[in-house]
Design an enzyme around this catalytic site. Sequence first.
Site, PDB file in Angstrom:
ATOM      1  N   TYR A 139       0.825  -1.220   0.000  1.00  0.00           N
ATOM      2  CA  TYR A 139       0.000   0.000   0.000  1.00  0.00           C
ATOM      3  C   TYR A 139       0.853   1.262   0.000  1.00  0.00           C
ATOM      4  O   TYR A 139       0.361   2.350  -0.266  1.00  0.00           O
ATOM      5  CB  TYR A 139      -0.941   0.035   1.216  1.00  0.00           C
ATOM      6  CG  TYR A 139      -2.044  -1.011   1.206  1.00  0.00           C
ATOM      7  CD1 TYR A 139      -2.205  -1.868   0.137  1.00  0.00           C
ATOM      8  CD2 TYR A 139      -2.923  -1.115   2.266  1.00  0.00           C
ATOM      9  CE1 TYR A 139      -3.205  -2.824   0.132  1.00  0.00           C
ATOM     10  CE2 TYR A 139      -3.937  -2.074   2.275  1.00  0.00           C
ATOM     11  CZ  TYR A 139      -4.067  -2.922   1.201  1.00  0.00           C
ATOM     12  OH  TYR A 139      -5.059  -3.853   1.204  1.00  0.00           O
ATOM     13  N   LYS A 190       3.401 -15.305   2.676  1.00  0.00           N
ATOM     14  CA  LYS A 190       3.319 -16.070   1.420  1.00  0.00           C
ATOM     15  C   LYS A 190       4.752 -16.406   1.026  1.00  0.00           C
ATOM     16  O   LYS A 190       5.238 -16.034  -0.043  1.00  0.00           O
ATOM     17  CB  LYS A 190       2.591 -15.219   0.364  1.00  0.00           C
ATOM     18  CG  LYS A 190       2.241 -15.941  -0.914  1.00  0.00           C
ATOM     19  CD  LYS A 190       1.125 -16.948  -0.783  1.00  0.00           C
ATOM     20  CE  LYS A 190       0.871 -17.640  -2.108  1.00  0.00           C
ATOM     21  NZ  LYS A 190       0.049 -18.856  -1.970  1.00  0.00           N
ATOM     22  N   ASP A 250     -10.892  -8.346   7.946  1.00  0.00           N
ATOM     23  CA  ASP A 250     -12.306  -8.248   7.563  1.00  0.00           C
ATOM     24  C   ASP A 250     -12.962  -9.627   7.564  1.00  0.00           C
ATOM     25  O   ASP A 250     -14.118  -9.775   7.971  1.00  0.00           O
ATOM     26  CB  ASP A 250     -12.460  -7.601   6.187  1.00  0.00           C
ATOM     27  CG  ASP A 250     -12.614  -6.085   6.296  1.00  0.00           C
ATOM     28  OD1 ASP A 250     -12.260  -5.541   7.361  1.00  0.00           O
ATOM     29  OD2 ASP A 250     -13.086  -5.466   5.337  1.00  0.00           O
TER      30      ASP A 250
END
Length: 367
Positions: A139, A190, A250
Amino acid sequence: MSDVPRIVLLPGDGIGPEIVAAARRLLEAQGEFEFEEHLVGGCSIDEYGVALTDGVLAACREADAVLLGAVGGPKWDTTDPAAPRPEQGLLGLRKGMGLYANLRPVRPSPALVGSSPLREERIAGTDLLVVRELTGGIYFGASGRDGDVAHDTCEYSVGEIERIARTGFEAARGRAEGTGDSAHVTSVDKANVLETSRLWRETVSGLASDYPDVELEHLLVDNAAMQLVSRPADFDVIVTENLFGDILSDESAMLTGSLGMLPSASLGAEGEPGLFEPVHGSAPDIAGQGVANPLATFLSAAMMLRHGLGRGNVAVRIEAAVDAVLERGLRTRDLLVGGAAAASQGDRPPEREVGTEAITEAVLSVI
Ligand code: NAD
């Protein structure tokens, strides 16, 4: 920190002022606090033309902790990129207060397990905390377009990984303290594909020797997403980078099915004030009607007492009182499955719809 903690309240927009006023009443009943209230978000745009003024940011940085309601609403929705937007207030606070760790606990109240989209037996006993890195990763990396090709860059340094991993280990240790339970951290990455993830895994593993009392496991993010819905009760603290944390927090939030119940904390460096706020938005559709659910804000105030003000014992009291009120069947409208109060089931009392004022009174009387 002075003896009397200084709390900046930022009610914001929509239902923000109603739920923050209720939380202030709750806090005032729990001890001595100094309060200062300021504008942020849409109301600040109306007054000052910007979502966060330098003066308000300075007041937040000088406080011991900041409790925020929510910002935004249709009044300030705009497609003009040059116009001020309420969310700029939140981003400005995160950046200006150096908040790099976002903590979201997911602990469905026993009385509300039926609201979860998961079967009751699967969700029962879930009590987890997602610790998300908030200021690094993809981001914030370089991004751009070259013709019909676009790129976003993910970058993490050892220092950034270490500080968020420490937050995770410390949180796990704190949660286990005095409970007899063992502390457990699941680090999510990951590492089979991404270099930043390999550095992440290496760094988190290296830090684990500082926390011999905390058990560490690594999960790949795709696997973590599956495990969260298949065995949520097995997780304790999940620590992960910004993008994975955005998605997993979320997903975890949905486990409870009750948006009006979820608190969060954003923390910066040791000794610096944190920002505590409910996960939900400003709910402009019900603002001013006296029906807003203040419980996520109460639970955010509990997080503030625990993580920001070193008063974990008061936090536990508030959390227990919230559970107790729900056990008695009191529900704000958003907590009624299908919008209607249910009759008594088994040894559970019948549900009774109440507003912000009545549920606040009930929590105060239980405490
Ligand atoms: P929302 O969370 O405000 O509302 C979603 C639904 O849940 C609405 O029906 C609302 O009435 C209900 N709801 C939410 N919180 C509730 C509560 N405490 N009690 C009872 N009902 C509640 O999300 P939205 O409608 O997508 O967004 C509304 C505004 O809030 C937008 O301007 C959005 O940008 C903003 N927003 C702000 C934040 C924040 O300040 N952190 C977060 C999300 C959205």
